[in-house]
Scaffold this active site. Structure first.
Site, mmCIF file in Angstrom:
data_model
loop_
_atom_site.group_PDB
_atom_site.id
_atom_site.type_symbol
_atom_site.label_atom_id
_atom_site.label_comp_id
_atom_site.label_asym_id
_atom_site.label_seq_id
_atom_site.Cartn_x
_atom_site.Cartn_y
_atom_site.Cartn_z
ATOM 1 N N HIS A 425 0.810 -1.207 0.000
ATOM 2 C CA HIS A 425 0.000 0.000 0.000
ATOM 3 C C HIS A 425 0.848 1.262 0.000
ATOM 4 O O HIS A 425 0.604 2.206 -0.761
ATOM 5 C CB HIS A 425 -0.937 -0.011 1.223
ATOM 6 C CG HIS A 425 -1.730 1.248 1.365
ATOM 7 N ND1 HIS A 425 -1.327 2.279 2.186
ATOM 8 C CD2 HIS A 425 -2.871 1.649 0.785
ATOM 9 C CE1 HIS A 425 -2.195 3.266 2.100
ATOM 10 N NE2 HIS A 425 -3.149 2.892 1.261
ATOM 11 N N ARG A 515 29.960 -4.732 -17.448
ATOM 12 C CA ARG A 515 31.100 -5.401 -16.808
ATOM 13 C C ARG A 515 30.629 -6.505 -15.867
ATOM 14 O O ARG A 515 29.860 -6.247 -14.941
ATOM 15 C CB ARG A 515 31.933 -4.384 -16.026
ATOM 16 C CG ARG A 515 32.569 -3.312 -16.904
ATOM 17 C CD ARG A 515 33.451 -2.388 -16.088
ATOM 18 N NE ARG A 515 32.691 -1.640 -15.093
ATOM 19 C CZ ARG A 515 32.872 -1.722 -13.778
ATOM 20 N NH1 ARG A 515 33.786 -2.544 -13.287
ATOM 21 N NH2 ARG A 515 32.155 -0.992 -12.957
ATOM 22 N N ARG A 582 31.464 -7.662 -21.071
ATOM 23 C CA ARG A 582 32.885 -7.952 -20.912
ATOM 24 C C ARG A 582 33.063 -9.077 -19.909
ATOM 25 O O ARG A 582 32.545 -9.011 -18.796
ATOM 26 C CB ARG A 582 33.642 -6.706 -20.445
ATOM 27 C CG ARG A 582 35.153 -6.903 -20.458
ATOM 28 C CD ARG A 582 35.883 -5.642 -20.055
ATOM 29 N NE ARG A 582 35.787 -5.407 -18.615
ATOM 30 C CZ ARG A 582 36.291 -4.328 -18.008
ATOM 31 N NH1 ARG A 582 36.874 -3.383 -18.717
ATOM 32 N NH2 ARG A 582 36.184 -4.184 -16.700
ATOM 33 N N GLU A 684 43.117 -2.501 -25.122
ATOM 34 C CA GLU A 684 43.546 -1.690 -23.983
ATOM 35 C C GLU A 684 45.034 -1.822 -23.682
ATOM 36 O O GLU A 684 45.546 -1.205 -22.746
ATOM 37 C CB GLU A 684 42.741 -2.093 -22.747
ATOM 38 C CG GLU A 684 42.834 -3.574 -22.410
ATOM 39 C CD GLU A 684 41.855 -3.997 -21.321
ATOM 40 O OE1 GLU A 684 41.556 -3.174 -20.448
ATOM 41 O OE2 GLU A 684 41.403 -5.156 -21.362
ATOM 42 N N GLY A 705 39.510 0.291 -24.703
ATOM 43 C CA GLY A 705 39.468 0.594 -23.278
ATOM 44 C C GLY A 705 40.458 1.709 -22.983
ATOM 45 O O GLY A 705 41.651 1.448 -22.766
ATOM 46 N N SER A 706 39.995 2.927 -22.996
ATOM 47 C CA SER A 706 40.908 4.075 -22.991
ATOM 48 C C SER A 706 41.641 4.243 -21.665
ATOM 49 O O SER A 706 42.755 4.789 -21.634
ATOM 50 C CB SER A 706 40.139 5.358 -23.318
ATOM 51 O OG SER A 706 39.068 5.560 -22.418
ATOM 52 N N ASN A 707 41.077 3.782 -20.562
ATOM 53 C CA ASN A 707 41.728 3.994 -19.263
ATOM 54 C C ASN A 707 43.036 3.196 -19.168
ATOM 55 O O ASN A 707 44.117 3.751 -18.945
ATOM 56 C CB ASN A 707 40.768 3.595 -18.138
ATOM 57 C CG ASN A 707 41.314 3.969 -16.767
ATOM 58 O OD1 ASN A 707 41.953 5.002 -16.602
ATOM 59 N ND2 ASN A 707 41.070 3.120 -15.783
ATOM 60 N N ASP A 708 42.957 1.879 -19.349
ATOM 61 C CA ASP A 708 44.169 1.064 -19.285
ATOM 62 C C ASP A 708 45.113 1.382 -20.441
ATOM 63 O O ASP A 708 46.341 1.350 -20.275
ATOM 64 C CB ASP A 708 43.810 -0.425 -19.296
ATOM 65 C CG ASP A 708 43.415 -0.929 -17.908
ATOM 66 O OD1 ASP A 708 43.295 -0.093 -16.998
ATOM 67 O OD2 ASP A 708 43.222 -2.147 -17.753
ATOM 68 N N CYS A 754 34.708 1.956 -25.222
ATOM 69 C CA CYS A 754 33.886 1.811 -24.018
ATOM 70 C C CYS A 754 34.568 2.415 -22.801
ATOM 71 O O CYS A 754 34.072 2.293 -21.688
ATOM 72 C CB CYS A 754 33.559 0.342 -23.761
ATOM 73 S SG CYS A 754 35.015 -0.701 -23.521
#
Length: 810
Positions: A425, A515, A582, A684, A705-708, A754
């Site tokens: 409710h 992920r 992934r 990556e 994977g631009s970060n790694d 990504c």
């Protein structure tokens, strides 16, 4: 009969005669039996019978006088007036001819079900269950009523419930004239769910309004506990279109606490023929219905929705009550009405999103309702008799609410309850009022006091949080109505399945990164080898695991099913748009932090460059755990039917390693190219770009994977405050991205990104679009902004998206 209509004589066109509930029951009983939707038989005591009863006892003028100048803000006067009216109706005389017809219809029902059948006696108001207002719960229901004498007396009590305080207030707030609404009564054979289970179904997601799921709740015993929010039920989501294609797409299962169940007791009137008893702890840890029951109920629900949608000429999401008979195991529908909140919300072009600007100490948490944030002073109210203490703008904190609370609930800034699920409710009323609610906290009235400054946040997913203090937050209304389609596919980074339905309304082309680590960490939280080797664990770790795996067949199956449910929810939310999943990429220190994980992981000085990604999958230490992962992903594609799921392999150091992973996937039933399965490589490591053609021999494309890639190109550690130089805009990183894009385009293969970079840096989005990337996956809060930039770049280059390539709207 003048005042009785059997279900077989009723259709949905008879609302004015028998009320919404009876009209719906009759419609389903007549029209859906041939489609295998089971509805218990019964009859309606018509609205004319109610009017006859009122006139016979000379009550009409007195009721009209008492209600004519009633001030709804004077809740004490409202209570007094309602009590006077109800007493007059209950103590009235039942006309002989009306009584005889009721008894005759009851005996006729006994010919089908046996002498003095147990029946539910419910109200069915002539204004209820309309598309723009739900009168559900405004009047009373009485269960397990047996015998003509009890039935006659119960009918008087149901007649009187048209004038409960909550019903009077609700009609006034929605502009209904009290004297224009009459009451019919439902008399329906009970389903013996007191020795089985029951619950509520919605043919959409009640929080986001997502239409392609059926939401099923279930608890032990009679269904009143679920409807009233007395228990926290089990919850299930089933994907509609995949169900219709013959798959078994149960996207989510959440086990509820289910502390109580309502059962039959000694025959009596006024509801005393049922009582609540405690559920055994062992039963609480199990789901209250089987998977096949969930699928059958979902089929019932989709059949009902389709029928009403055809009849009404437009899509009609439904709110349905069901019960399982413990004597014969059959599932029955005992009520259905149009859903009245989310079905009227335009989620396609406009979105209002709420975000906390900072967080604080969490005082309690529960299931979130409303996807909003509110703040105010707390008011703890333990008994309904004290509900008038609630002041405008306060946060209502209580055990549960029922319809008696409705005259004051509109004062609340937010609602927090100990008990209840998303169909209780408090949840229903909070949605109607447009305020956040957190239900099923368990301890809210114990840990919260009066006059505390609180922030109630339902904007963070499945769980809602009550924070200490008034925290800053903001809301943003997103308008996607004027965004042009783009040739470059714009997708979302989305790891949290709890956000999937809501995110699906955004104008994206799918999910470019889901992920598995997020699902494993948040939905499982246990090292896979600890689940595989459960019997060898110490008792303390076993007990910790036992708390998580309740309701699942065994530890191994828990891991498989939880991954499948998380991935399946995302794939189902965006179906048929692609969802790129992934494979797991936990580092050794991250795996070690999971329950039972430390003994299975090596100590590494630099986990980023160590035992992670593809190298894990075929190692002796992890191969069996990877096989479970593959079984889960096979379940998403084969059992649930989501062939829109693609795979991505992270941290592949050499082409030979990539080839070996592709072979391993095939050995585990995930063969590239079979049933359209595409497998991408996460680009990556600099060598992935430098030797792109060699890697692409084994994969269907790249996702950058631009970060790694940035860290490994520039030799920087994002986790170190001492090293801050360089980011994705460095020319060396951009050169590697360009190399990867050119290689994929040269071979006609997929290429996307990504990583975080396009979400953070508009100039990188421009660079990628200019160099012909196929897709860009973005954080949800960056999508609209980057979509405009992408359209500008494409327009300047004379590139336009064909109309059929525009991102689908949900």
């Amino acid at each position: 009969m003048q005042y009785i209509k059997r279900f077989s004589e009723i259709s949905y066109d008879d609302v004015a005669i028998v009320g919404g509930k009876n009209a719906s029951l009759g419609e389903m009983y007549r029209e859906l039996r041939d489609l295998d939707v089971l509805v218990p038989n019964g009859f309606a005591i018509t609205a004319d019978a109610f009017r006859y009863y009122i006139e016979h006892n000379g009550l009409f003028d007195e009721i009209k006088r008492l209600l004519s100048d009633l001030d709804l803000n004077d809740t004490h006067r409202l209570s007094d007036v309602g009590g006077i009216i109800r007493a007059g109706i209950v103590h009235g005389d039942m006309p002989t001819d009306l009584r005889d017809e009721i008894f005759a219809a009851y005996r006729e029902l006994g010919e089908e079900y046996g002498h003095n059948p147990d029946v539910a006696v419910r109200s069915s108001a002539t204004a209820e269950d309309l598309p723009d207002a739900s009168f559900a719960g405004q009047q009373e229901s009485y269960l397990n009523i047996r015998g003509t004498r009890n039935l006659s007396t119960t009918c008087k009590w149901v007649f009187s419930s048209l004038f409960t305080d909550r019903a009077i207030a609700y009609r006034a707030h929605h502009g209904f004239d009290h004297m224009d609404v009459a009451l019919s009564i439902t008399v329906q054979k009970m389903v013996r769910s007191d020795i089985s289970s029951s619950g509520v179904i919605f043919t959409l997601d009640t929080e986001s309004g997502f239409r392609d799921v059926v939401f099923v709740t279930s608890a032990y015993g009679l269904g009143e506990n679920v409807v009233q929010g007395t228990v926290n039920p089990d919850e299930f989501y089933v994907h509609k279109s995949k169900l219709e294609q013959g798959f078994a797409p149960i996207l989510q299962r959440h086990i509820g606490t289910k502390e109580l169940k309502m059962i039959y007791t000694a025959e009596n009137v006024r509801g005393n023929s049922t009582r609540n008893v405690e559920v055994k702890p062992s039963e609480r840890r199990e789901f209250s219905i089987e998977e096949e029951d969930v699928l059958t109920l979902a089929r019932y629900a989709t059949t009902i929705e389709k029928h009403y949608s055809r009849r009404n000429g437009h899509s009609t999401p439904m709110d349905i009550e069901w019960a399982k008979d413990g004597e014969n195991g059959q599932l029955f529908i005992v009520q259905a009405r149009p859903e009245t909140v989310q079905s009227r919300v335009d989620n396609v072009q406009f979105q209002e999103t709420f975000r906390l600007d900072e967080t604080g100490e969490v005082l309690t948490q529960g299931k979130s309702v409303g996807r909003r944030i509110a703040a105010g002073r707390s008011r703890v109210i333990l008994e309904a008799t004290h509900m008038h203490d609630l002041k405008e703008g306060e946060v209502l904190i209580t055990d549960i609410t029922d319809p008696d609370w409705e005259p004051v609930m509109k004062r609340a800034a937010a609602i927090v309850t100990n008990r209840g699920g998303r169909t209780c409710h408090a949840a229903i009323i909070a949605r109607e009022l447009g305020i956040p609610a957190i239900v099923g906290c368990g301890n809210a009235t114990e840990v919260l006091d009066d006059d505390l400054d609180l922030t109630v946040s339902c904007a963070e997913g499945d769980l809602g949080y009550v924070y200490d203090g008034i925290l800053p937050f903001h809301s943003e209304r997103l308008d996607a109505s004027d965004l042009a389609p783009t040739e470059t596919k714009l997708m979302l980074n989305l790891g949290n399945p709890e956000r999937a339905f809501e995110a699906s309304f955004m104008p994206s082309d799918g999910v470019g990164l889901a992920r598995l680590e997020f699902i494993i960490n948040n939905s499982i939280g246990i090292h896979p080898r600890a689940l595989l080797e459960y019997d060898s664990l110490d008792g303390g770790t076993q007990r910790e695991i036992d708390q998580s795996i309740s309701g699942y067949e065994n530890p191994r199956q828990f891991y498989i099913d939880r991954i499948a449910e998380g991935v399946g929810t995302i794939a189902g939310a965006f179906y048929p748009r692609p969802v790129v999943v992934r494979l797991s990429d936990f580092k050794s220190n991250e795996y070690a932090s999971l329950i039972g994980g430390a003994p299975y992981e090596p100590h590494e000085e630099n986990p980023m460059l160590g035992f992670r990604g593809a190298s894990r999958y075929f190692s002796p230490e992890f191969a069996e755990a990877f096989a479970l992962e593959c079984q889960a992903l096979r379940k998403v594609r084969e059992t649930m039917g989501f062939e829109n799921m693609k795979l991505m392999v992270p941290f592949v150091r050499t082409p030979a390693e990539g080839e070996r992973v592709i072979q391993l996937l095939a050995e585990n039933g995930l063969e590239r190219g079979v049933n359209g399965l595409e497998v991408y490589l996460m680009c990556e490591i600099p060598t992935n770009a430098l030797r792109a053609d060699d890697f692409l021999e084994h994969f269907d494309g790249f996702s950058i994977g631009s970060n790694d890639l940035t860290q490994l190109t520039l030799g920087v550690d994002r986790d170190s405050a001492a090293v801050t130089e360089g980011d994705e805009r460095d020319p060396a990183v951009l050169d590697l991205m360009e190399m990867a894009i050119k290689a994929c385009n040269r071979q006609g293969k997929y290429v996307g990104i990504c990583g975080q970079a396009p979400s953070d840096f508009p100039e990188i989005t421009r660079f990628l679009v200019e160099h012909g990337i196929g897709s860009i996956s973005l954080n949800p809060d960056s999508l609209l902004r980057m979509k405009k930039i992408t359209a500008e770049v494409e327009s300047a280059a004379g590139r336009t998206a064909p109309p059929e390539q525009a991102a689908p709207q949900k």
